[in-house]
Design a protein around this motif. Structure first.
Motif, PDB file in Angstrom:
ATOM      1  N   PRO A 159      -3.964  37.101  60.943  1.00 60.18           N
ATOM      2  CA  PRO A 159      -5.345  36.625  60.746  1.00 60.18           C
ATOM      3  C   PRO A 159      -5.457  35.336  59.934  1.00 60.18           C
ATOM      4  O   PRO A 159      -6.427  34.596  60.090  1.00 60.18           O
ATOM      5  CB  PRO A 159      -6.006  37.767  59.978  1.00 60.18           C
ATOM      6  CG  PRO A 159      -5.146  38.966  60.198  1.00 60.18           C
ATOM      7  CD  PRO A 159      -3.771  38.476  60.477  1.00 60.18           C
ATOM      8  N   GLN A 160      -4.490  35.078  59.060  1.00 61.97           N
ATOM      9  CA  GLN A 160      -4.547  33.832  58.286  1.00 61.97           C
ATOM     10  C   GLN A 160      -3.800  32.684  58.957  1.00 61.97           C
ATOM     11  O   GLN A 160      -3.571  31.653  58.331  1.00 61.97           O
ATOM     12  CB  GLN A 160      -3.947  34.050  56.897  1.00 61.97           C
ATOM     13  CG  GLN A 160      -4.673  35.075  56.043  1.00 61.97           C
ATOM     14  CD  GLN A 160      -4.271  34.967  54.583  1.00 61.97           C
ATOM     15  OE1 GLN A 160      -5.009  34.407  53.781  1.00 61.97           O
ATOM     16  NE2 GLN A 160      -3.111  35.483  54.240  1.00 61.97           N
ATOM     17  N   GLY A 161      -3.401  32.858  60.221  1.00 65.83           N
ATOM     18  CA  GLY A 161      -2.510  31.875  60.828  1.00 65.83           C
ATOM     19  C   GLY A 161      -1.102  32.213  60.359  1.00 65.83           C
ATOM     20  O   GLY A 161      -0.255  32.617  61.126  1.00 65.83           O
ATOM     21  N   HIS A 162      -0.884  32.080  59.084  1.00 67.37           N
ATOM     22  CA  HIS A 162       0.283  32.698  58.454  1.00 67.37           C
ATOM     23  C   HIS A 162      -0.033  32.965  56.992  1.00 67.37           C
ATOM     24  O   HIS A 162      -1.000  32.409  56.444  1.00 67.37           O
ATOM     25  CB  HIS A 162       1.562  31.896  58.657  1.00 67.37           C
ATOM     26  CG  HIS A 162       1.615  30.548  58.007  1.00 67.37           C
ATOM     27  ND1 HIS A 162       1.555  30.362  56.643  1.00 67.37           N
ATOM     28  CD2 HIS A 162       1.767  29.313  58.534  1.00 67.37           C
ATOM     29  CE1 HIS A 162       1.667  29.071  56.367  1.00 67.37           C
ATOM     30  NE2 HIS A 162       1.781  28.405  57.493  1.00 67.37           N
ATOM     31  N   PRO A 163       0.781  33.819  56.329  1.00 67.71           N
ATOM     32  CA  PRO A 163       0.539  34.117  54.918  1.00 67.71           C
ATOM     33  C   PRO A 163       0.500  32.842  54.068  1.00 67.71           C
ATOM     34  O   PRO A 163       1.100  31.827  54.428  1.00 67.71           O
ATOM     35  CB  PRO A 163       1.747  34.984  54.543  1.00 67.71           C
ATOM     36  CG  PRO A 163       2.153  35.646  55.819  1.00 67.71           C
ATOM     37  CD  PRO A 163       1.907  34.609  56.877  1.00 67.71           C
ATOM     38  N   VAL A 164      -0.202  32.895  52.970  1.00 65.28           N
ATOM     39  CA  VAL A 164      -0.276  31.781  52.015  1.00 65.28           C
ATOM     40  C   VAL A 164       1.104  31.592  51.377  1.00 65.28           C
ATOM     41  O   VAL A 164       1.777  32.563  51.031  1.00 65.28           O
ATOM     42  CB  VAL A 164      -1.335  32.093  50.929  1.00 65.28           C
ATOM     43  CG1 VAL A 164      -1.336  31.022  49.838  1.00 65.28           C
ATOM     44  CG2 VAL A 164      -2.727  32.226  51.557  1.00 65.28           C
ATOM     45  N   LEU A 165       1.517  30.339  51.240  1.00 63.00           N
ATOM     46  CA  LEU A 165       2.810  30.038  50.610  1.00 63.00           C
ATOM     47  C   LEU A 165       2.607  29.692  49.136  1.00 63.00           C
ATOM     48  O   LEU A 165       1.865  28.766  48.805  1.00 63.00           O
ATOM     49  CB  LEU A 165       3.478  28.857  51.321  1.00 63.00           C
ATOM     50  CG  LEU A 165       3.994  29.165  52.724  1.00 63.00           C
ATOM     51  CD1 LEU A 165       4.429  27.878  53.427  1.00 63.00           C
ATOM     52  CD2 LEU A 165       5.164  30.144  52.671  1.00 63.00           C
ATOM     53  N   VAL A 166       3.281  30.423  48.281  1.00 62.90           N
ATOM     54  CA  VAL A 166       3.142  30.262  46.836  1.00 62.90           C
ATOM     55  C   VAL A 166       4.499  29.877  46.267  1.00 62.90           C
ATOM     56  O   VAL A 166       5.534  30.294  46.789  1.00 62.90           O
ATOM     57  CB  VAL A 166       2.649  31.574  46.190  1.00 62.90           C
ATOM     58  CG1 VAL A 166       2.505  31.436  44.685  1.00 62.90           C
ATOM     59  CG2 VAL A 166       1.324  32.010  46.817  1.00 62.90           C
ATOM     60  N   GLN A 167       4.484  29.071  45.207  1.00 65.16           N
ATOM     61  CA  GLN A 167       5.732  28.743  44.529  1.00 65.16           C
ATOM     62  C   GLN A 167       5.555  28.625  43.033  1.00 65.16           C
ATOM     63  O   GLN A 167       4.434  28.446  42.540  1.00 65.16           O
ATOM     64  CB  GLN A 167       6.286  27.429  45.058  1.00 65.16           C
ATOM     65  CG  GLN A 167       7.219  27.644  46.215  1.00 65.16           C
ATOM     66  CD  GLN A 167       7.701  26.327  46.722  1.00 65.16           C
ATOM     67  OE1 GLN A 167       7.073  25.750  47.603  1.00 65.16           O
ATOM     68  NE2 GLN A 167       8.785  25.854  46.152  1.00 65.16           N
ATOM     69  N   ALA A 168       6.657  28.712  42.332  1.00 69.90           N
ATOM     70  CA  ALA A 168       6.647  28.402  40.909  1.00 69.90           C
ATOM     71  C   ALA A 168       7.752  27.359  40.727  1.00 69.90           C
ATOM     72  O   ALA A 168       8.074  26.635  41.651  1.00 69.90           O
ATOM     73  CB  ALA A 168       6.888  29.645  40.085  1.00 69.90           C
ATOM     74  N   GLY A 169       8.340  27.254  39.576  1.00 72.49           N
ATOM     75  CA  GLY A 169       9.452  26.319  39.427  1.00 72.49           C
ATOM     76  C   GLY A 169       8.920  24.914  39.254  1.00 72.49           C
ATOM     77  O   GLY A 169       8.154  24.415  40.080  1.00 72.49           O
ATOM     78  N   SER A 170       9.303  24.278  38.170  1.00 69.50           N
ATOM     79  CA  SER A 170       8.765  22.948  37.911  1.00 69.50           C
ATOM     80  C   SER A 170       9.874  21.913  37.793  1.00 69.50           C
ATOM     81  O   SER A 170       9.650  20.798  37.360  1.00 69.50           O
ATOM     82  CB  SER A 170       7.925  22.982  36.640  1.00 69.50           C
ATOM     83  OG  SER A 170       8.654  23.608  35.615  1.00 69.50           O
ATOM     84  N   SER A 171      11.097  22.263  38.232  1.00 70.85           N
ATOM     85  CA  SER A 171      12.188  21.291  38.284  1.00 70.85           C
ATOM     86  C   SER A 171      11.861  20.262  39.364  1.00 70.85           C
ATOM     87  O   SER A 171      10.946  20.449  40.166  1.00 70.85           O
ATOM     88  CB  SER A 171      13.491  22.008  38.642  1.00 70.85           C
ATOM     89  OG  SER A 171      13.382  22.550  39.948  1.00 70.85           O
ATOM     90  N   GLU A 172      12.642  19.180  39.414  1.00 68.76           N
ATOM     91  CA  GLU A 172      12.435  18.157  40.444  1.00 68.76           C
ATOM     92  C   GLU A 172      12.483  18.747  41.857  1.00 68.76           C
ATOM     93  O   GLU A 172      11.542  18.572  42.629  1.00 68.76           O
ATOM     94  CB  GLU A 172      13.474  17.033  40.305  1.00 68.76           C
ATOM     95  CG  GLU A 172      13.065  15.914  39.356  1.00 68.76           C
ATOM     96  CD  GLU A 172      11.797  15.185  39.797  1.00 68.76           C
ATOM     97  OE1 GLU A 172      11.738  14.732  40.946  1.00 68.76           O
ATOM     98  OE2 GLU A 172      10.859  15.097  38.987  1.00 68.76           O
ATOM     99  N   PRO A 173      13.576  19.453  42.216  1.00 60.94           N
ATOM    100  CA  PRO A 173      13.588  20.005  43.586  1.00 60.94           C
ATOM    101  C   PRO A 173      12.459  21.018  43.788  1.00 60.94           C
ATOM    102  O   PRO A 173      11.914  21.129  44.881  1.00 60.94           O
ATOM    103  CB  PRO A 173      14.952  20.697  43.701  1.00 60.94           C
ATOM    104  CG  PRO A 173      15.705  20.396  42.466  1.00 60.94           C
ATOM    105  CD  PRO A 173      14.822  19.706  41.490  1.00 60.94           C
ATOM    106  N   GLY A 174      12.094  21.732  42.719  1.00 64.91           N
ATOM    107  CA  GLY A 174      10.987  22.690  42.810  1.00 64.91           C
ATOM    108  C   GLY A 174       9.678  21.992  43.125  1.00 64.91           C
ATOM    109  O   GLY A 174       8.903  22.429  43.969  1.00 64.91           O
ATOM    110  N   ARG A 175       9.426  20.863  42.458  1.00 64.60           N
ATOM    111  CA  ARG A 175       8.181  20.109  42.703  1.00 64.60           C
ATOM    112  C   ARG A 175       8.153  19.529  44.111  1.00 64.60           C
ATOM    113  O   ARG A 175       7.117  19.515  44.772  1.00 64.60           O
ATOM    114  CB  ARG A 175       8.045  18.967  41.686  1.00 64.60           C
ATOM    115  CG  ARG A 175       7.727  19.456  40.292  1.00 64.60           C
ATOM    116  CD  ARG A 175       7.736  18.307  39.285  1.00 64.60           C
ATOM    117  NE  ARG A 175       7.705  18.839  37.933  1.00 64.60           N
ATOM    118  CZ  ARG A 175       6.952  18.338  36.946  1.00 64.60           C
ATOM    119  NH1 ARG A 175       6.205  17.279  37.148  1.00 64.60           N
ATOM    120  NH2 ARG A 175       6.977  18.896  35.747  1.00 64.60           N
ATOM    121  N   ASP A 176       9.319  19.044  44.564  1.00 63.16           N
ATOM    122  CA  ASP A 176       9.367  18.491  45.915  1.00 63.16           C
ATOM    123  C   ASP A 176       9.058  19.547  46.965  1.00 63.16           C
ATOM    124  O   ASP A 176       8.287  19.320  47.891  1.00 63.16           O
ATOM    125  CB  ASP A 176      10.767  17.899  46.193  1.00 63.16           C
ATOM    126  CG  ASP A 176      10.903  16.500  45.611  1.00 63.16           C
ATOM    127  OD1 ASP A 176       9.857  15.882  45.310  1.00 63.16           O
ATOM    128  OD2 ASP A 176      12.044  16.040  45.452  1.00 63.16           O
TER     129      ASP A 176
END
Lengths: 454, 454
Positions: free
Chosen positions: B215-232
């Motif tokens: 119903p949502q097209g697909h589930p909402v994508l959530v993230q944490a992590g604030s390192s450089e690769p995490g932010r990217d």
């Protein structure tokens, strides 16, 4: 509470029903595959009728993934809910029925399976079972980076070690490991935590599992498969077995064989419940039952019939033969569903079936026993196998859902209850309690160990 | 329905609460970790208060698996329910609240994740979200046959491809693919089925997924992590981000940075909701709030405090230093929780904390922002960050459950509502609808494609 032996009953769920054309039948809801309310309704009907379990098959890929696109689009798809996700939701809206969720040992990691099933067992208050399969659908391989589906023997070798690891992880915590002593600040008893440190051919798994021991000790282990490696694995580990037999003689031979193998391994044969599939077509009269069969038969497209023989029975190449001629016996052997292929060829020979007759038969019960008639006659046919050493109970494949299940619940269950063959109330809140299975020993618990050797 | 911007609120659930000694507090139920009724109660409190989401952290291994057994036994264990299993059960007994289930890209296969989350999204009627993590707990490696946890950069490379495969599988079926035409016998429209055929560095996955579009097209994508690769990765794929910031300046810098990166990639920055964690200690008076903090602080065993710094913050070897002396700044760099280690060292320097002070701080909010005071003061502190570009909402870490959540729901939520900062009714039945996130385009659907480029 009755002390005599009674029939155990499971429902093999499917969205529209087990007949391949069920989704086209006016009674069914073909959108049920993605409708949680549909499954909730089926679970509640089964629970009101005091069934032991509900069950779904599973595959990590679409069935019939290759081949003609138009043909594929005319078959009911195996799309829908992942089993653990479905059963966990159903556990929150039911109280007694057990959940037999299928998962493959070929395309999973033991850690995830141990963890999810232990979680379901806790969430459901002890109503989880794992149907251990090695995957019959070769398409799954391509979803996990493989170029080919491992062969039958290889899959069973992996399955055996997989089950060892999973049951090992389930013993990570003894009963009562978590003491939660607020005053002293002790959260758990370190003596009751155990590190598995499994190192084998296929797996290296340290543990401990991050789920404590569940109400059933661990989920009930279920298996199907009647090949030699399948029987060995079942005799060693299974607590319930789904089977597909056409004749009482074959069912009796399987029953004796598997229980005998288990006994040789030191197991109590009563602790393996053998539950052949039955596909009941129920009419208030014999004529009504036959008319119901006919109604579904007319909905089968011949092209779909042939594709079912190929995908479900491993019988390839039949489109080059006359549909109304005999089934050739010299087809190539298949990697998957070996036992299903043998069963179909034997059936065609025994019943003198044409190719059309064979696919009409497969379109219904897919290798399972078809029984039809009045409710009394259906009850007689179940009782016959149950009292004559062919079965401890049955896994019901209704031709259509919900109507076929409603018929069985309303018309057949009361007869079985009147005969004293089926419960009128659940004996227990756990699936083990209802199936009459013991709580398994924890390998690390001294009292359990003594109980086992005594 | 309000059209102005409002605060989004999630609850970060845990059995007893987020303070490390919460399980010893008289208000809490330490056995809640394996008690479904406990989580059901928390979900219902959050839903009655109109929270957007509930969320749990996750790990494929026990935290603090190695080290002193007595010490380990005195910490609350990370044992309990696997998240998808838990949230699926909760979905059957709730109507509006969203479920942020964590799963690791390091120790899973994309097929299983795509399948389970799509199933949960269908079963819950569009309330599923996946918190994408790469696993901070090195112990997990040993449960999957590895000798070591892959390093941070390697885990993020795998994560990026993993998310690509999962979202690709979620596009296997276009909206309306399943037509179920009983009369013509057409079950699905073959033009709306798509085979992914992904071949990459880490994965080779064919598809199609065996779950239709949700119903949502697909589930909402959530993230944490604030390192450089995490932010990217977040800028590229996340729709909601959990963060841990102490000061408004740091929160603003992160907020601007991530939204800026997303904008450069062609994304609408409003379609990423940034939700820093807050740990609120709420009293009817300031004195009551301080007394609550003190009560929990007294329950921390110093040995446990040091082990928390090691396991949660990567600060090893501190037991050789004076507890009441300064925190050394020259500790070795860690493989996991890089950003958490940096945050802790910066905090100790900025606030001039002793080792004891630092572990007392970690024992509470584990790196998240602590706010304490009266309900009005708590609301002020939230509003400050929300209106000043530090946050789109908050992820609430209550010190104790259920009491800390009840306090927030009863005392703070009505103030936020009165100020027009928080909803009084859910806007939608789906999580996307409540968070104000669009339904993602299906890469194969022409209308979606046109919508995207228009």
């Amino acid at each position: 509470m009755t002390t005599h032996r009674q029939i155990k009953l499971g429902v093999f769920l499917s969205p529209s029903g087990h007949h391949a054309a069920a989704w086209r039948h006016p009674d069914t809801n073909p959108a049920g595959s993605t409708d949680f309310e549909h499954f909730k309704k089926l679970a509640k009907i089964a629970e009101a009728a005091k069934f032991d379990t509900i069950f779904t098959a599973d595959s990590d890929g679409i069935w019939g993934g290759s081949g003609d696109a138009d043909l594929r689009s005319r078959r009911e798809l195996s799309t829908g809910f992942e089993p653990i996700t479905l059963y966990s939701a159903l556990s929150a809206v039911t109280k007694n029925i057990g959940f037999v969720a299928t998962a493959s040992t070929t395309y999973n990691e033991p850690w995830h399976i141990a963890r999810k099933y232990a979680s379901l067992d806790l969430i459901s208050g002890g109503r989880a079972a794992w149907n251990v399969v090695t995957s019959g659908n070769a398409e799954a391989a391509y979803n996990f980076g493989l170029d080919a589906h491992p062969d039958h023997a290889e899959r069973y070798r992996r399955a055996e070690e997989f089950v060892e690891v999973v049951t090992g992880l389930w013993d990570s915590w003894e009963e009562g490991s978590h003491v939660y002593d607020k005053a002293s600040g002790v959260y758990y008893d370190p003596d009751k935590q155990h590190i598995l440190n499994h190192v084998g051919k296929y797996f290296k798994v340290k543990g401990p599992l991050n789920v404590p021991r569940s109400p059933q000790g661990h989920p009930v282990l279920v298996q199907a498969g009647s090949s030699e490696p399948g029987r060995d694995l079942a005799a060693k580990t299974a607590e319930a077995i789904f089977a597909a037999w056409q004749t009482l003689e074959d069912a009796q031979a399987f029953y004796r064989d598997v229980k005998g193998r288990a006994e040789k391994l030191g197991r109590n044969p009563d602790h393996i419940k053998i539950l052949p599939g039955v596909y009941p077509v129920i009419g208030r009269t014999e004529a009504e039952a036959l008319a119901k069969k006919e109604q579904l038969r007319e909905l089968i497209d011949p092209k779909i019939g042939l594709s079912l023989l190929a995908s479900l029975g491993g019988l390839e190449g039949l489109r080059d033969y006359d549909l109304d001629g005999p089934v050739p016996q010299d087809l190539p052997e298949t990697n998957n569903n070996k036992s299903r292929q043998r069963l179909l060829l034997d059936l065609a020979a025994r019943e003198n079936l044409t190719i059309r007759g064979l696919y009409e038969w497969v379109a219904g019960a897919r290798g399972h026993r078809v029984i039809h008639g009045t409710p009394e006659s259906i009850a007689d046919q179940l009782e016959d196998w149950f009292v004559n050493g062919g079965a401890d109970g049955f896994n019901l494949l209704a031709p259509t859902y919900p109507s076929g299940l409603v018929d069985f619940a309303d018309l057949v269950v009361p007869i079985l209850q009147k005969r004293g063959l089926f419960r009128t109330e659940y004996e227990a809140s756990t699936l083990r309690g209802n199936l009459g299975l013991p709580i398994p020993a924890n390998r690390y618990t001294l009292a359990d160990y003594i109980g086992k050797v005594a």
